[in-house]
Write an enzyme that holds these catalytic residues in place. Structure first.
Site, PDB file in Angstrom:
ATOM      1  N   LYS A 144       0.448   5.331  -7.784  1.00 38.59           N
ATOM      2  CA  LYS A 144       0.850   4.654  -9.020  1.00 38.59           C
ATOM      3  C   LYS A 144      -0.315   4.607 -10.022  1.00 38.59           C
ATOM      4  CE  LYS A 144       4.460   2.312  -6.508  1.00 38.59           C
ATOM      5  NZ  LYS A 144       4.986   1.139  -5.800  1.00 38.59           N
ATOM      6  N   GLN A 154       3.155  -4.875  -4.808  1.00 35.00           N
ATOM      7  CA  GLN A 154       3.533  -3.882  -3.795  1.00 35.00           C
ATOM      8  C   GLN A 154       4.109  -4.572  -2.558  1.00 35.00           C
ATOM      9  OE1 GLN A 154       3.389  -0.461  -4.236  1.00 35.00           O
ATOM     10  NE2 GLN A 154       4.466  -0.380  -2.286  1.00 35.00           N
ATOM     11  N   ASP A 185       9.484  -3.168 -11.720  1.00 38.80           N
ATOM     12  CA  ASP A 185      10.050  -2.636 -10.467  1.00 38.80           C
ATOM     13  C   ASP A 185      11.575  -2.806 -10.449  1.00 38.80           C
ATOM     14  OD1 ASP A 185       8.646  -1.303  -8.534  1.00 38.80           O
ATOM     15  OD2 ASP A 185       7.845  -3.109  -7.574  1.00 38.80           O
TER      16      ASP A 185
END
Ligand code: NDP
Length: 292
Positions: free
Chosen positions: A53, A97, A120
């Protein structure tokens, strides 16, 4: 033989488009987009995803704030950090995460992220908006799958799509996206899971078969309708002593067998995975544009 759908190339062209948008606006005086990437602990798979990422951010021109916390970080401390990031006008997107260490309640953390920074797309507000067709952040893997199909000229309208897997991050949101009254949807969707019984009853009927299970070889050639499109979301490690790291990555589909039956298929790696990261970049750039 099935045509291989090149997720790496599709994701690269999407990143290139985003890079051009960012470059244009930053050249005309706008600050750069900023994504806060929060990682708790050192789970090797999470470290590798986060590294990917950061790399994609660099490529697109997004500043990634690397917030790597000790595995022992407690929930209150993490919630405080998310709260600070929520209130920081210089942060466009927040990514925590997953999975988090077991002593931290993931639901509470996801809920604490401001929906307007939920790049997300996991917050219940984002998922609720998706379900009723309101604009909001779309979860990256399901939206990446749709984007991959659209950019590879796979028509969804009127098709029967069978999704194997009903998780909150892949199967369920994907089913809602494909059902949406939109040119990127309008499909008829069947969702299977571990209690569906004989999977091939459903999968053999599908024009487009999407596997999101997390088990190698769960989809074999005989389960695929001849000429169907096969999208393999699964990422599984299987032991392989011929590799330096001792394993290789495979999907949920028997790739060799499926290639002889399907018309198009995504490989693992190099199919859905790169699209997930590209859609995260897309969501971050979308959030940043709103601050113009
Ligand atoms: P989950 O474990 O949350 O969900 C798996 C789903 O598969 C569940 O709905 C489960 O059913 C179903 N299932 C399990 N076994 C069977 C079976 N034998 N037959 C039919 N259905 C079955 O996984 P995720 O959705 O999070 O991920 C799925 C896979 O996709 C994983 O390999 C993951 O690594 C990968 N992934 C890849 C991404 C990428 O970017 N490429 C991103 C996200 C995930 P039930 O609900 O009944 O338990």
């Amino acid at each position: 033989m099935a045509k291989i759908i090149d997720g790496k190339a599709t994701a690269a062209s999407l990143r290139e488009e985003l890079k051009m948008q960012v470059h244009r606006d930053v050249s005309s005086g706008m600050r750069s987009p900023v994504l806060a990437v929060v990682l708790v602990g050192n789970d090797p798979a999470s470290v590798s995803y986060v590294t990917g990422k950061h790399k994609a951010c660099d490529e697109v021109g997004i500043v990634s704030r690397d917030m790597h916390l000790e595995a022992s970080t407690d929930e209150a401390e993490l919630l405080r950090l998310v709260d600070e990031l929520n209130r920081d006008a210089g942060v466009d997107g927040i990514l925590v995460q997953l999975p988090l260490p077991p002593h931290i309640n993931e639901d509470r953390v996801v809920l604490s992220i401001a929906p307007e920074k939920d790049v997300d797309g996991f917050h219940p507000v984002s998922l609720g908006k998706l379900m009723i067709g309101m604009a909001g952040f779309l979860p990256c893997t399901p939206n990446g799958i749709v984007e991959l199909m659209v950019r590879n000229s796979i028509t969804l309208e009127g098709k029967h799509v069978c999704i194997v897997g009903r998780s909150n991050i892949v199967g369920k949101p994907l089913a809602n996206l494909l059902l949406a009254k939109s040119p990127r949807g309008n499909a008829t969707v069947t969702v299977c899971h571990s209690r569906s019984g004989d999977l091939s009853r459903y999968t053999r009927e599908a024009d487009i078969l999407i596997a999101a299970v997390g088990k190698p070889q769960v989809i074999t050639a005989e389960m695929i309708k001849p000429g169907a499109v096969v999208i393999d979301v699964g990422v599984n490690r299987v032991d392989d002593s011929s590799k330096k790291r001792g394993y290789r990555l495979v999907g949920d589909v028997d790739f060799e067998g499926a290639c002889a039956v399907a018309s198009m298929i995504t490989p693992v790696p190099g199919g859905v995975g790169p699209m997930t990261i590209a859609m995260l970049m897309h969501n971050t750039v979308t959030s940043w544009k709103r601050c113009r």
